[in-house]
Design a protein around this motif. Structure first.
Motif, short mmCIF file in Angstrom:
data_model
loop_
_atom_site.label_atom_id
_atom_site.label_comp_id
_atom_site.label_asym_id
_atom_site.label_seq_id
_atom_site.Cartn_x
_atom_site.Cartn_y
_atom_site.Cartn_z
N CYS A 1 0.81 -1.08 0.11
CA CYS A 1 -0.10 -0.10 -0.08
C CYS A 1 0.88 1.19 -0.03
O CYS A 1 1.85 1.23 0.93
CB CYS A 1 -1.01 0.09 1.16
N THR B 1 2.46 4.91 0.74
CA THR B 1 2.22 5.78 2.09
C THR B 1 1.22 6.75 1.84
O THR B 1 0.79 7.34 2.86
CB THR B 1 3.59 6.13 2.51
N PHE C 1 1.93 -2.17 4.69
CA PHE C 1 1.88 -0.53 5.09
C PHE C 1 2.84 0.16 5.96
O PHE C 1 2.52 0.98 6.42
CB PHE C 1 0.49 -0.69 5.85
N CYS D 1 2.88 4.25 6.60
CA CYS D 1 1.56 4.57 6.26
C CYS D 1 0.96 5.70 7.21
O CYS D 1 0.02 5.37 7.88
CB CYS D 1 0.39 3.71 5.68
N CYS E 1 3.09 3.02 11.22
CA CYS E 1 1.65 3.68 11.11
C CYS E 1 1.46 4.40 12.28
O CYS E 1 0.41 4.01 13.08
CB CYS E 1 0.72 2.56 10.77
#
Length: 302
Positions: free
Chosen positions: A64, A66, A85, A88, A111
């Motif tokens: 995915c 950022t 991820f 992110c 994250c």
């Protein structure tokens, strides 16, 4: 083919376009890249959806970008790839489908604006560094299926205040670093009924100052003095009581999926009427205090 870590950490990339001839993408090839990913529809190995990279059948979420702030993961996905991820920082929450059974190494590392994280009920292992550096995380929920936690899985989740663990027996830890830099004086560990002593006597788990049972309400409206909210089962409502500050309310289903998140003001009522019948876990954050309870929603009391 694209090799391991080929573009890893290239935060200034504004977009990634992949050809139909691409057959192999190495581990971490686009880790922590900013730009959305698109791939030629004729590619036989990979696909993209809303800028997110998957394998062709979309059973594995690979990467995915950022830049993404919200992501809708299809129910075909059974695994979240390593570093998928990572970085992110625009994500404040994410809902993983109940089909997910594997979450890879460092999948959600850094994250640090994500406030809640609920592990789906089919996952049985928390891999190394899975939530490494998620300093903004307030509520973390592990299902009963989780039986092992690897090194540094939750390292520096320093903002964690409610840790819900549904395994009846203390989860096996690979080492003492899984909870490093979690404030164990400020974070409450919630465990199943009858499991408090086991966790209090378990190595590393015993470092949490507050270990308490997840409370279960009956069908009827019940309010205990220590609760921050009153559940009215007949009206299917939650009411914030006994608090001057607003509360952040999270409602999870029994698989751990986040069903509802809302801010409720003092003496305000939150309707749960759109939720289907079933057992739910409600977590309320009022100021610096966090409490959790189970509620049951039924449509017919006759």
């Amino acid at each position: 083919s694209i090799g391991n870590n080929a573009f890893g950490g290239c935060g200034n990339l504004t977009g990634i376009s992949l050809p139909s001839t691409l057959q192999t993408i190495g581990a971490g090839a686009f880790r922590a890249c900013n730009g959305v990913i698109v791939i030629n529809a004729d590619n036989t190995k990979y696909s993209t959806l809303n800028g997110v990279l998957y394998n062709k059948t979309q059973t594995n979420l690979i990467q995915c970008p950022t830049s993404v702030s919200t992501v809708n993961i299809p129910n075909t996905v059974t695994s979240i790839g390593d570093d998928a991820f990572c970085g992110c920082t625009n994500l404040t929450e994410i809902s993983l489908p109940p089909t997910v059974s594997i979450i890879g190494y460092g999948a959600f590392a850094f994250c640090n604006n994500m406030e809640t994280f609920t592990v789906p009920s089919l996952v049985n292992k928390m891999n190394s560094a899975v939530l490494f550096g998620c300093s903004g995380l307030n509520v973390l929920t592990l299902p009963a299926a989780v039986n092992s936690i690897d090194k540094a899985a939750f390292w520096n989740c320093s903002g964690l205040r409610s840790f819900n663990v549904y395994s009846q027996n203390p989860v096996t830890l690979s080492d003492s670093l899984a909870f490093f830099w979690i404030d164990k004086k400020a974070c409450t560990l919630y465990v199943p009924l009858g499991s408090v002593n086991a966790y209090r006597n378990a190595t590393v788990w015993s470092a949490f100052n507050s270990i308490t049972e997840i409370k279960t309400t009956t069908i009827e409206s019940i309010q205990k003095p220590e609760d921050d909210f009153l559940f009215n089962s007949r009206m299917k409502t939650l009411e914030l009581t006994g608090a001057e500050l607003p509360a952040l309310i999270y409602v999870f289903d029994i698989s751990g999926k986040l069903m509802l998140k809302n801010t409720v003001q003092a003496n305000e009522t939150l309707s749960l009427g759109l939720l289907p019948n079933g057992l739910y876990i409600v977590t309320a954050r009022v100021g610096g205090k966090i409490s959790s309870s189970k509620i049951v929603i039924l449509s017919d009391f006759n």
